[in-house]
Scaffold this motif. Structure first.
Motif, PDB file in Angstrom:
ATOM      1  N   ARG A 259     -15.663  64.355  72.629  1.00  0.00           N
ATOM      2  CA  ARG A 259     -16.106  64.061  71.263  1.00  0.00           C
ATOM      3  C   ARG A 259     -15.000  64.285  70.236  1.00  0.00           C
ATOM      4  O   ARG A 259     -15.009  63.659  69.187  1.00  0.00           O
ATOM      5  CB  ARG A 259     -17.346  64.896  70.923  1.00  0.00           C
TER       6      ARG A 259
ATOM      7  N   PHE B  42     -16.053  62.649  66.713  1.00  0.00           N
ATOM      8  CA  PHE B  42     -17.344  63.197  66.306  1.00  0.00           C
ATOM      9  C   PHE B  42     -17.259  64.698  66.047  1.00  0.00           C
ATOM     10  O   PHE B  42     -18.130  65.275  65.421  1.00  0.00           O
ATOM     11  CB  PHE B  42     -18.413  62.931  67.358  1.00  0.00           C
TER      12      PHE B  42
ATOM     13  N   PRO C  54     -14.371  58.349  62.976  1.00  0.00           N
ATOM     14  CA  PRO C  54     -14.750  57.739  64.258  1.00  0.00           C
ATOM     15  C   PRO C  54     -14.736  56.208  64.218  1.00  0.00           C
ATOM     16  O   PRO C  54     -14.293  55.569  65.167  1.00  0.00           O
ATOM     17  CB  PRO C  54     -16.174  58.242  64.486  1.00  0.00           C
ATOM     18  N   ASN C  55     -15.205  55.648  63.089  1.00  0.00           N
ATOM     19  CA  ASN C  55     -15.290  54.174  63.074  1.00  0.00           C
ATOM     20  C   ASN C  55     -13.934  53.511  62.914  1.00  0.00           C
ATOM     21  O   ASN C  55     -13.833  52.289  62.982  1.00  0.00           O
ATOM     22  CB  ASN C  55     -16.282  53.692  62.001  1.00  0.00           C
TER      23      ASN C  55
ATOM     24  N   THR D 171     -11.204  53.864  69.830  1.00  0.00           N
ATOM     25  CA  THR D 171     -11.958  54.331  70.996  1.00  0.00           C
ATOM     26  C   THR D 171     -13.400  53.862  70.857  1.00  0.00           C
ATOM     27  O   THR D 171     -13.897  53.678  69.755  1.00  0.00           O
ATOM     28  CB  THR D 171     -11.993  55.869  71.050  1.00  0.00           C
ATOM     29  N   ASN D 172     -14.057  53.666  71.985  1.00  0.00           N
ATOM     30  CA  ASN D 172     -15.506  53.436  71.969  1.00  0.00           C
ATOM     31  C   ASN D 172     -16.125  54.291  73.044  1.00  0.00           C
ATOM     32  O   ASN D 172     -15.474  54.677  74.003  1.00  0.00           O
ATOM     33  CB  ASN D 172     -15.846  51.963  72.163  1.00  0.00           C
ATOM     34  N   MET D 173     -17.408  54.581  72.842  1.00  0.00           N
ATOM     35  CA  MET D 173     -18.035  55.585  73.688  1.00  0.00           C
ATOM     36  C   MET D 173     -19.289  55.033  74.364  1.00  0.00           C
ATOM     37  O   MET D 173     -20.040  54.271  73.758  1.00  0.00           O
ATOM     38  CB  MET D 173     -18.412  56.773  72.792  1.00  0.00           C
TER      39      MET D 173
ATOM     40  N   PHE E  46     -22.554  56.673  75.662  1.00  0.00           N
ATOM     41  CA  PHE E  46     -23.187  57.978  75.525  1.00  0.00           C
ATOM     42  C   PHE E  46     -23.986  58.334  76.769  1.00  0.00           C
ATOM     43  O   PHE E  46     -24.444  57.464  77.489  1.00  0.00           O
ATOM     44  CB  PHE E  46     -24.088  57.993  74.304  1.00  0.00           C
TER      45      PHE E  46
ATOM     46  N   PHE F 232     -23.524  44.398  68.291  1.00  0.00           N
ATOM     47  CA  PHE F 232     -23.580  45.257  67.103  1.00  0.00           C
ATOM     48  C   PHE F 232     -22.198  45.543  66.516  1.00  0.00           C
ATOM     49  O   PHE F 232     -22.003  45.502  65.311  1.00  0.00           O
ATOM     50  CB  PHE F 232     -24.265  46.582  67.454  1.00  0.00           C
ATOM     51  N   GLY F 233     -21.239  45.785  67.384  1.00  0.00           N
ATOM     52  CA  GLY F 233     -19.887  46.104  66.920  1.00  0.00           C
ATOM     53  C   GLY F 233     -19.170  44.924  66.272  1.00  0.00           C
ATOM     54  O   GLY F 233     -18.121  45.088  65.655  1.00  0.00           O
TER      55      GLY F 233
ATOM     56  N   ARG G 216     -18.866  43.260  61.649  1.00  0.00           N
ATOM     57  CA  ARG G 216     -17.812  43.138  60.645  1.00  0.00           C
ATOM     58  C   ARG G 216     -16.710  42.181  61.085  1.00  0.00           C
ATOM     59  O   ARG G 216     -15.667  42.078  60.446  1.00  0.00           O
ATOM     60  CB  ARG G 216     -17.221  44.520  60.370  1.00  0.00           C
TER      61      ARG G 216
ATOM     62  N   ARG H 174     -21.566  46.861  75.243  1.00  0.00           N
ATOM     63  CA  ARG H 174     -21.514  47.084  73.805  1.00  0.00           C
ATOM     64  C   ARG H 174     -20.221  47.799  73.399  1.00  0.00           C
ATOM     65  O   ARG H 174     -19.627  47.512  72.365  1.00  0.00           O
ATOM     66  CB  ARG H 174     -22.719  47.939  73.396  1.00  0.00           C
ATOM     67  N   ALA H 175     -19.780  48.722  74.243  1.00  0.00           N
ATOM     68  CA  ALA H 175     -18.556  49.462  73.927  1.00  0.00           C
ATOM     69  C   ALA H 175     -17.311  48.628  74.207  1.00  0.00           C
ATOM     70  O   ALA H 175     -16.314  48.730  73.506  1.00  0.00           O
ATOM     71  CB  ALA H 175     -18.514  50.762  74.730  1.00  0.00           C
TER      72      ALA H 175
ATOM     73  N   LEU I 121     -15.585  45.429  71.787  1.00  0.00           N
ATOM     74  CA  LEU I 121     -14.607  45.643  70.717  1.00  0.00           C
ATOM     75  C   LEU I 121     -13.184  45.782  71.266  1.00  0.00           C
ATOM     76  O   LEU I 121     -12.257  46.029  70.528  1.00  0.00           O
ATOM     77  CB  LEU I 121     -14.981  46.890  69.915  1.00  0.00           C
TER      78      LEU I 121
END
Ligand SMILES: Nc1ncnc2c1ncn2[C@@H]1O[C@H](COP(=O)(O)OP(=O)(O)OP(=O)(O)O)[C@@H](O)[C@H]1O
Ligand SMILES: [Mg+2]
Lengths: 269, 364
Positions: free
Chosen positions: B52, B57, B77-78, B82-84, B86, B103-104, B107, B151-152, B155
């Motif tokens: 983390r 985080f 974090p944003n 890195t992407n996580m 969980f 979702f990522g 933007r 999802r991770a 990006l």
């Protein structure tokens, strides 16, 4: 399960005792007679006509709706802030602040109303609908905070972190993830506080400054036997309204659960 | 595989306090670009905390974390590369699979159609083609995990962080996903950092492993070194099974140490292969599979010792034997494959045990 037929009978009696009187309401609202007593005299809608013609009642209803909508909105919005702050963050004085929010729950409403009246008068704030809203927010907050805290608590923290991780900001995360997921809680809070406000009597009576307020008005009308049937007509409409509200709330709650795949635990309402 | 010597993440004396609790106690080390790296350790040793801090985080109390050459001290974090994934997968329950995976990209300036294609590709990559319209909450554990991965990965982060991603799956599914993850990592070439408390999982999947105890990295090495040459008794004990036999050091000359091991006799060991001296009472460690039971007419290649079987544990493909060595109370566990023609022996059988000095690890 066949062991205690007595219990079933007891439950039926209990429910009759609870809801029986409510059935009386529409019965006499449509009864052609001024006196609320059996036997019934015949069908009429004149009490409804009489009720709709009552300008003072219309005003009271409008005032009460304004108050209830404002109090419910304010209490729920403030409740969202409070719940979020309690569940997510640590800050000095948190237990004390929470305790203070919850106090009106155990304080006799009479005392709250008197204290508010004294304070408002002594700092020179004139009594109005606004002061009633103030009082109602105070007594609604514990309910809003309790409902919303449990809604926020059941939210997995890593959902927010995932959103941050995927490039969203704190604010957009709140809007995109947190808010939709606690929406059932917000709805519950709004409905409960709305209901508390609309039939609240003591504070409305103390802080109302003679403005007609529904609960106070109904109470006043019951002194005149001639007015009782039209009040029963009003009561009938209010019961219908409550049933509709409950149905809508339940619909949204179930839809929310179905959408997020949660387990139906009976819900708040 | 595209492991280079290029450093992706560097820790310099990283400390983390939770109030008074010292959760990370001076983490040092580097993670290379493109490698599959694991953080392995018992519950509560600080693996998740370390992961983390990489994701941003958790703030660190002191020290430096560099990702791809940049100090991450003030990077949110944003904004980190890195992407996580969980531990709970953190699938957004109010969205469809496609909305979750995409979702990522909210933007991302690309067109809607391009984004939809990217989502399809990502789903394809994790074997969920055509699942886009499903409600996310209606998926099985393994499927959720794939959605979280897609999802991770959509990006294209420089580092993918995975916090015990397989621990919620049943054994079969877990083994399946281990292989899938390795394949996926090779395919995308991204640095993977996996947190696990399952030593087998770490050995199977990783290029290198950091073993953590109580907020410190005890050993950072490739799986084979970790298994064969653990640098402390603690690591040896945590990774697989190891027999420990008390020894006395007789003499030491250059790189050669003469020891007398209880039940095994005199052995000379290469001190350059032994872990650093820690001032513990000396023992040698040996893995169960480095010991072999000899057939009656078989001769040991190097050394052999007599013993008596004390316990037999039958596993189907293998049998574990606990054997008293050389008439002493020193008991070792050894494992034998159950090949045709080798009967499972009984408790009390006298046996000869073959072993090799080079498989011994001296801890002192
Ligand atoms: N937010 C926190 N506040 C206080 N202590 C914490 C916090 N998070 C973790 N800790 C403590 O730090 C230590 C390390 O926790 P961490 O979650 O990193 O362990 P872990 O190695 O991931 O263990 P596990 O395998 O059980 O997940 C634990 O003793 C834990 O109690
Ligand atoms: Mg953990």
């Amino acid at each position: 399960m066949k062991k205690a037929p007595f219990l079933g009978g007891y439950a039926i009696l209990y429910l009759l005792f609870l809801y029986g009187p409510i059935i009386i309401l529409p019965l006499f609202a449509f009864n052609d007679g001024r006196i609320v007593a059996f036997p019934l005299n015949g069908f009429t809608t004149r009490w409804f006509t009489e009720m709709f013609a009552d300008a003072q009642l219309k005003k009271a209803l409008l005032n009460s709706l304004t108050i209830a909508l404002s109090s419910a909105t304010l209490a729920t919005v403030l409740g969202v802030f409070a719940a979020r702050a309690t569940v997510r963050y640590r800050w000095p004085g948190k237990p004390a602040a929470l305790g203070l929010i919850m106090v009106p729950l155990v304080l006799p409403e009479m005392i709250v109303a008197m204290a508010l009246l004294v304070v408002l008068l002594s700092i020179g704030i004139p009594l109005s609908i606004f002061t009633i809203i103030l009082g109602h927010v105070l007594i609604c907050m514990p309910f809003a905070v309790a409902i919303l805290t449990s809604a926020f608590q059941s939210l997995d923290r890593s959902l927010e972190e995932a959103s941050l991780d995927l490039g969203e900001t704190q604010w957009s995360t709140f809007r995109l993830i947190v808010l939709p997921l606690v929406m059932p809680g917000i709805l519950s809070s709004f409905l409960i506080t709305f209901t508390i406000s609309i039939d609240e009597f003591i504070i409305s009576n103390f802080l109302g400054s003679g403005q007609p307020i529904l609960s106070v008005y109904i109470f006043g009308q019951f002194r005149f036997p001639a007015k009782v049937p039209s009040m029963l007509a009003l009561g009938t409409l209010l019961v219908l309204f409550s049933i509709c509200m409950l149905a809508i709330a339940e619909y949204f709650r179930r839809r929310g659960i179905a959408k997020t795949g949660g387990k139906d635990t009976g819900g708040f309402l | 595989m595209t492991i280079t010597e290029k450093t992706m993440i560097e820790f310099r004396d990283v400390h983390k306090y939770y109030g008074d609790y010292h959760a990370l106690r001076g983490i040092n080390g580097t993670i290379r670009a493109g490698e599959f790296f694991s953080l392995l350790g018992p519950s509560g040793c600080g693996k998740t905390t370390l992961l983390r801090t990489i994701a941003g985080f958790e703030d660190i109390s002191s020290g430096v974390i560099m990702i791809d050459g940049k100090d991450m001290a003030d990077v949110a974090p944003n904004a980190r590369p890195t992407n996580m994934v969980f531990q709970s997968y953190a699938i957004f329950p109010h969205m469809s699979v496609a909305e979750n995976v995409g979702f990522g990209l909210r933007r991302d300036p690309r067109s809607k159609a391009d984004k939809a294609r990217a989502v399809e590709e990502a789903l394809d990559m994790v074997g969920l083609r055509g699942f886009g319209a499903r409600a996310a909450h209606a998926l099985s554990g393994g499927q959720r995990q794939r959605v979280a991965l897609a999802r991770a990965l959509i990006l294209k982060p420089k580092v993918l962080l995975l916090d015990e991603p397989l621990s919620a799956l049943d054994k079969k599914m877990r083994e399946h996903m281990q292989v899938e993850l390795i394949k996926l990592q090779r395919q995308v070439g991204i640095t993977f950092i996996l947190v696990t408390h399952d030593q087998e999982e770490a050995l199977v999947m990783s290029d290198r492993v950091a073993v953590m105890f109580e907020g410190e990295i005890a050993q950072l090495a490739d799986p084979e070194t970790l298994y064969r040459r653990p640098n402390s008794k603690q690591v040896a004990d945590f990774i697989g099974t190891m027999n420990f036999i008390p020894v006395t050091v007789l003499s030491e000359a250059g790189d050669t140490v003469e020891i007398e091991a209880k039940g095994l006799g005199r052995v000379s060991l290469d001190a350059s292969l032994a872990p650093p001296v820690r001032g513990e009472s000396p023992v040698v460690g040996m893995r169960p599979e480095t010991l072999t039971l000899l057939y009656d007419d078989q001769k040991a290649a190097e050394r052999e010792t007599e013993g008596v079987i004390d316990e037999v544990i039958y596993f189907g493909d293998m049998t574990y034997y606990d054997v008293y060595l050389g008439g002493t109370d020193v008991e070792v566990r050894l494992s034998m494959r159950n090949v045709p023609g080798r009967p499972v022996l009984e408790v009390g059988t006298k046996v000869r045990v073959a072993w090799s000095p080079s498989a011994l690890v001296l801890f002192r």
